[in-house]
Design a protein around this motif. Structure first.
Motif, PDB file in Angstrom:
ATOM      1  N   ALA A  72      41.436  62.872  64.429  1.00  0.00           N
ATOM      2  CA  ALA A  72      41.500  61.536  65.027  1.00  0.00           C
ATOM      3  C   ALA A  72      40.187  61.133  65.691  1.00  0.00           C
ATOM      4  O   ALA A  72      39.753  59.983  65.579  1.00  0.00           O
ATOM      5  N   LEU A  73      39.546  62.074  66.394  1.00  0.00           N
ATOM      6  CA  LEU A  73      38.335  61.708  67.128  1.00  0.00           C
ATOM      7  C   LEU A  73      37.196  61.296  66.206  1.00  0.00           C
ATOM      8  O   LEU A  73      36.645  60.195  66.370  1.00  0.00           O
ATOM      9  N   PRO A  74      36.798  62.095  65.219  1.00  0.00           N
ATOM     10  CA  PRO A  74      35.708  61.633  64.350  1.00  0.00           C
ATOM     11  C   PRO A  74      36.060  60.371  63.565  1.00  0.00           C
ATOM     12  O   PRO A  74      35.191  59.516  63.353  1.00  0.00           O
ATOM     13  N   ARG A  75      37.316  60.211  63.151  1.00  0.00           N
ATOM     14  CA  ARG A  75      37.693  58.988  62.436  1.00  0.00           C
ATOM     15  C   ARG A  75      37.566  57.775  63.344  1.00  0.00           C
ATOM     16  O   ARG A  75      37.075  56.710  62.924  1.00  0.00           O
ATOM     17  N   LEU A  76      38.016  57.907  64.575  1.00  0.00           N
ATOM     18  CA  LEU A  76      37.934  56.803  65.532  1.00  0.00           C
ATOM     19  C   LEU A  76      36.474  56.402  65.762  1.00  0.00           C
ATOM     20  O   LEU A  76      36.118  55.218  65.707  1.00  0.00           O
ATOM     21  N   MET A  77      35.629  57.395  66.026  1.00  0.00           N
ATOM     22  CA  MET A  77      34.227  57.099  66.329  1.00  0.00           C
ATOM     23  C   MET A  77      33.525  56.464  65.136  1.00  0.00           C
ATOM     24  O   MET A  77      32.724  55.541  65.287  1.00  0.00           O
ATOM     25  N   GLN A  78      33.839  56.945  63.947  1.00  0.00           N
ATOM     26  CA  GLN A  78      33.225  56.370  62.753  1.00  0.00           C
ATOM     27  C   GLN A  78      33.669  54.920  62.546  1.00  0.00           C
ATOM     28  O   GLN A  78      32.843  54.035  62.261  1.00  0.00           O
ATOM     29  N   ALA A  79      34.972  54.674  62.713  1.00  0.00           N
ATOM     30  CA  ALA A  79      35.489  53.319  62.491  1.00  0.00           C
ATOM     31  C   ALA A  79      34.917  52.339  63.504  1.00  0.00           C
ATOM     32  O   ALA A  79      34.475  51.241  63.138  1.00  0.00           O
ATOM     33  N   VAL A  80      34.917  52.717  64.789  1.00  0.00           N
ATOM     34  CA  VAL A  80      34.399  51.825  65.823  1.00  0.00           C
ATOM     35  C   VAL A  80      32.900  51.627  65.643  1.00  0.00           C
ATOM     36  O   VAL A  80      32.386  50.508  65.740  1.00  0.00           O
ATOM     37  N   GLY A  81      32.182  52.714  65.378  1.00  0.00           N
ATOM     38  CA  GLY A  81      30.731  52.616  65.233  1.00  0.00           C
ATOM     39  C   GLY A  81      30.325  51.674  64.122  1.00  0.00           C
ATOM     40  O   GLY A  81      29.482  50.790  64.314  1.00  0.00           O
ATOM     41  N   ARG A  82      30.935  51.818  62.964  1.00  0.00           N
ATOM     42  CA  ARG A  82      30.553  50.963  61.837  1.00  0.00           C
ATOM     43  C   ARG A  82      30.919  49.504  62.077  1.00  0.00           C
ATOM     44  O   ARG A  82      30.110  48.601  61.824  1.00  0.00           O
ATOM     45  N   ALA A  83      32.132  49.275  62.556  1.00  0.00           N
ATOM     46  CA  ALA A  83      32.570  47.888  62.755  1.00  0.00           C
ATOM     47  C   ALA A  83      31.751  47.206  63.846  1.00  0.00           C
ATOM     48  O   ALA A  83      31.378  46.028  63.711  1.00  0.00           O
ATOM     49  N   TYR A  84      31.465  47.930  64.920  1.00  0.00           N
ATOM     50  CA  TYR A  84      30.729  47.298  66.020  1.00  0.00           C
ATOM     51  C   TYR A  84      29.274  47.020  65.638  1.00  0.00           C
ATOM     52  O   TYR A  84      28.743  45.950  65.952  1.00  0.00           O
ATOM     53  N   VAL A  85      28.638  47.947  64.953  1.00  0.00           N
ATOM     54  CA  VAL A  85      27.250  47.725  64.539  1.00  0.00           C
ATOM     55  C   VAL A  85      27.160  46.520  63.604  1.00  0.00           C
ATOM     56  O   VAL A  85      26.238  45.695  63.727  1.00  0.00           O
ATOM     57  N   ARG A  86      28.090  46.420  62.681  1.00  0.00           N
ATOM     58  CA  ARG A  86      28.081  45.282  61.758  1.00  0.00           C
ATOM     59  C   ARG A  86      28.208  43.971  62.529  1.00  0.00           C
ATOM     60  O   ARG A  86      27.444  43.015  62.297  1.00  0.00           O
ATOM     61  N   ARG A  87      29.129  43.909  63.481  1.00  0.00           N
ATOM     62  CA  ARG A  87      29.312  42.692  64.276  1.00  0.00           C
ATOM     63  C   ARG A  87      28.096  42.427  65.148  1.00  0.00           C
ATOM     64  O   ARG A  87      27.616  41.295  65.254  1.00  0.00           O
ATOM     65  N   PHE A  88      27.590  43.453  65.804  1.00  0.00           N
ATOM     66  CA  PHE A  88      26.444  43.309  66.701  1.00  0.00           C
ATOM     67  C   PHE A  88      25.225  42.785  65.946  1.00  0.00           C
ATOM     68  O   PHE A  88      24.539  41.855  66.403  1.00  0.00           O
ATOM     69  N   ASN A  89      24.945  43.354  64.784  1.00  0.00           N
ATOM     70  CA  ASN A  89      23.778  42.919  64.022  1.00  0.00           C
ATOM     71  C   ASN A  89      23.920  41.488  63.524  1.00  0.00           C
ATOM     72  O   ASN A  89      22.967  40.701  63.566  1.00  0.00           O
ATOM     73  N   GLN A  90      25.114  41.126  63.063  1.00  0.00           N
ATOM     74  CA  GLN A  90      25.324  39.759  62.610  1.00  0.00           C
ATOM     75  C   GLN A  90      25.181  38.768  63.757  1.00  0.00           C
ATOM     76  O   GLN A  90      24.555  37.713  63.609  1.00  0.00           O
ATOM     77  N   ARG A  91      25.744  39.109  64.880  1.00  0.00           N
ATOM     78  CA  ARG A  91      25.740  38.183  66.018  1.00  0.00           C
ATOM     79  C   ARG A  91      24.349  37.987  66.596  1.00  0.00           C
ATOM     80  O   ARG A  91      24.001  36.888  67.043  1.00  0.00           O
ATOM     81  N   HIS A  92      23.545  39.051  66.587  1.00  0.00           N
ATOM     82  CA  HIS A  92      22.244  38.986  67.251  1.00  0.00           C
ATOM     83  C   HIS A  92      21.077  38.934  66.269  1.00  0.00           C
ATOM     84  O   HIS A  92      19.923  39.030  66.682  1.00  0.00           O
ATOM     85  N   GLY A  93      21.380  38.721  64.978  1.00  0.00           N
ATOM     86  CA  GLY A  93      20.318  38.536  63.993  1.00  0.00           C
ATOM     87  C   GLY A  93      19.398  39.728  63.852  1.00  0.00           C
ATOM     88  O   GLY A  93      18.173  39.559  63.774  1.00  0.00           O
ATOM     89  N   ARG A  94      19.969  40.911  63.807  1.00  0.00           N
ATOM     90  CA  ARG A  94      19.155  42.106  63.676  1.00  0.00           C
ATOM     91  C   ARG A  94      19.709  42.972  62.551  1.00  0.00           C
ATOM     92  O   ARG A  94      20.739  42.639  61.957  1.00  0.00           O
ATOM     93  N   SER A  95      19.027  44.061  62.256  1.00  0.00           N
ATOM     94  CA  SER A  95      19.484  44.991  61.230  1.00  0.00           C
ATOM     95  C   SER A  95      19.142  46.407  61.657  1.00  0.00           C
ATOM     96  O   SER A  95      18.397  46.616  62.621  1.00  0.00           O
ATOM     97  N   GLY A  96      19.693  47.351  60.935  1.00  0.00           N
ATOM     98  CA  GLY A  96      19.358  48.736  61.219  1.00  0.00           C
ATOM     99  C   GLY A  96      20.335  49.402  62.162  1.00  0.00           C
ATOM    100  O   GLY A  96      21.357  48.847  62.548  1.00  0.00           O
ATOM    101  N   THR A  97      19.962  50.602  62.543  1.00  0.00           N
ATOM    102  CA  THR A  97      20.844  51.420  63.357  1.00  0.00           C
ATOM    103  C   THR A  97      20.921  50.912  64.788  1.00  0.00           C
ATOM    104  O   THR A  97      20.016  50.236  65.279  1.00  0.00           O
ATOM    105  N   LEU A  98      21.995  51.232  65.451  1.00  0.00           N
ATOM    106  CA  LEU A  98      22.175  50.880  66.865  1.00  0.00           C
ATOM    107  C   LEU A  98      22.372  52.135  67.699  1.00  0.00           C
ATOM    108  O   LEU A  98      21.814  52.254  68.787  1.00  0.00           O
ATOM    109  N   TRP A  99      23.143  53.079  67.174  1.00  0.00           N
ATOM    110  CA  TRP A  99      23.445  54.292  67.924  1.00  0.00           C
ATOM    111  C   TRP A  99      22.381  55.355  67.699  1.00  0.00           C
ATOM    112  O   TRP A  99      21.685  55.359  66.691  1.00  0.00           O
TER     113      TRP A  99
END
Length: 237
Positions: A72-99
């Motif tokens: 559960a823990l690695p699945r949760l972190m992977q799901a949140v990480g990917r979804a949040y980075v995608r939203r963050f980059n779209q919202r703030h006009g950036r690309s690439g890694t965040l974490w």
């Protein structure tokens, strides 16, 4: 030296740290923080993890949770990480890694769970984000002292044991956070999460090592001591 495999043990609490790449901000405003919390609480429910506490800082996230299903823990972190980075980059006009990359974390003995929650809820103050824990709305503290109940948080049994009524529990927890932890105890929790060594007494660590087959304490520095049979001085000339 090879990196120790990261522990993720079903049914035990975990203290987790996620940092921004090169300590860059992972939240620019409250909309970012609200979006992250929504993703986190939804993923915790979906993957089977009890979320006990969190602190959203400028460039890092601290979590305290118990995975209730294997993986559960690695699945949760992977799901949140990917979804949040995608939203963050779209919202703030950036690309690439965040974490920073791999999240860091450690297993916490049930006897250390309340201390870990107390430590986590004080982290925004130590980071200079608020003068007192209740002044930072982006942590679990306000939930546990009765100021702002939050969806998705599951109070651990040690919190329920603080009193017989909601008021008694909230007051007792407020005092615990106000008093804080001894500096050595607080540093031990932080170091454990960063380095991946479990937190608990000797019996807990021994049981965890037997269960997982993974070393639960750092090796002593220096070369291994030779056994008497391997000492050249014991061999007749």
């Amino acid at each position: 030296m090879a990196r120790q495999p990261r522990l993720a043990v079903t049914g035990l609490p975990h203290l987790v740290l996620w940092q921004g790449h090169n300590r860059q901000p992972v939240f620019f405003d409250d909309d970012d923080r609200q979006a992250f919390l929504a993703l986190l609480t939804d993923a915790a429910a979906r993957e089977g993890a009890a979320l006990h506490g969190y602190a959203l800082l400028r460039d890092a996230v601290w979590l305290l949770l118990t995975p209730q299903r294997d993986g559960a823990l690695p699945r949760l972190m992977q799901a949140v990480g990917r979804a949040y980075v995608r939203r963050f980059n779209q919202r703030h006009g950036r690309s690439g890694t965040l974490w920073e990359g791999r999240y860091r974390g450690t297993v916490v003995a049930p006897s250390e769970l309340l201390a870990a929650l107390v430590w986590l809820d004080g982290e925004p103050v130590r980071a200079g984000l608020a003068p007192a824990p209740e002044g930072w709305p982006w942590s679990s503290h306000r939930h546990y002292v009765g100021l702002a109940p939050q969806r998705g948080l599951q109070a651990p049994a040690v919190w329920w044991a603080l009193g017989d009524t909601p008021f008694a529990r909230e007051a007792a927890y407020r005092r615990r956070v106000h008093d804080g932890l001894p500096p050595a105890h607080a540093q031990r929790l932080r170091d454990a999460a960063v380095k991946g060594w479990p937190v608990g007494d000797a019996a807990f660590l021994a049981q965890l090592q037997a269960q997982t087959g993974r070393r639960t304490q750092p090796a002593r520095p220096g070369r291994p001591r030779k056994s008497p049979s391997s000492d050249d001085s014991s061999v007749p000339k």
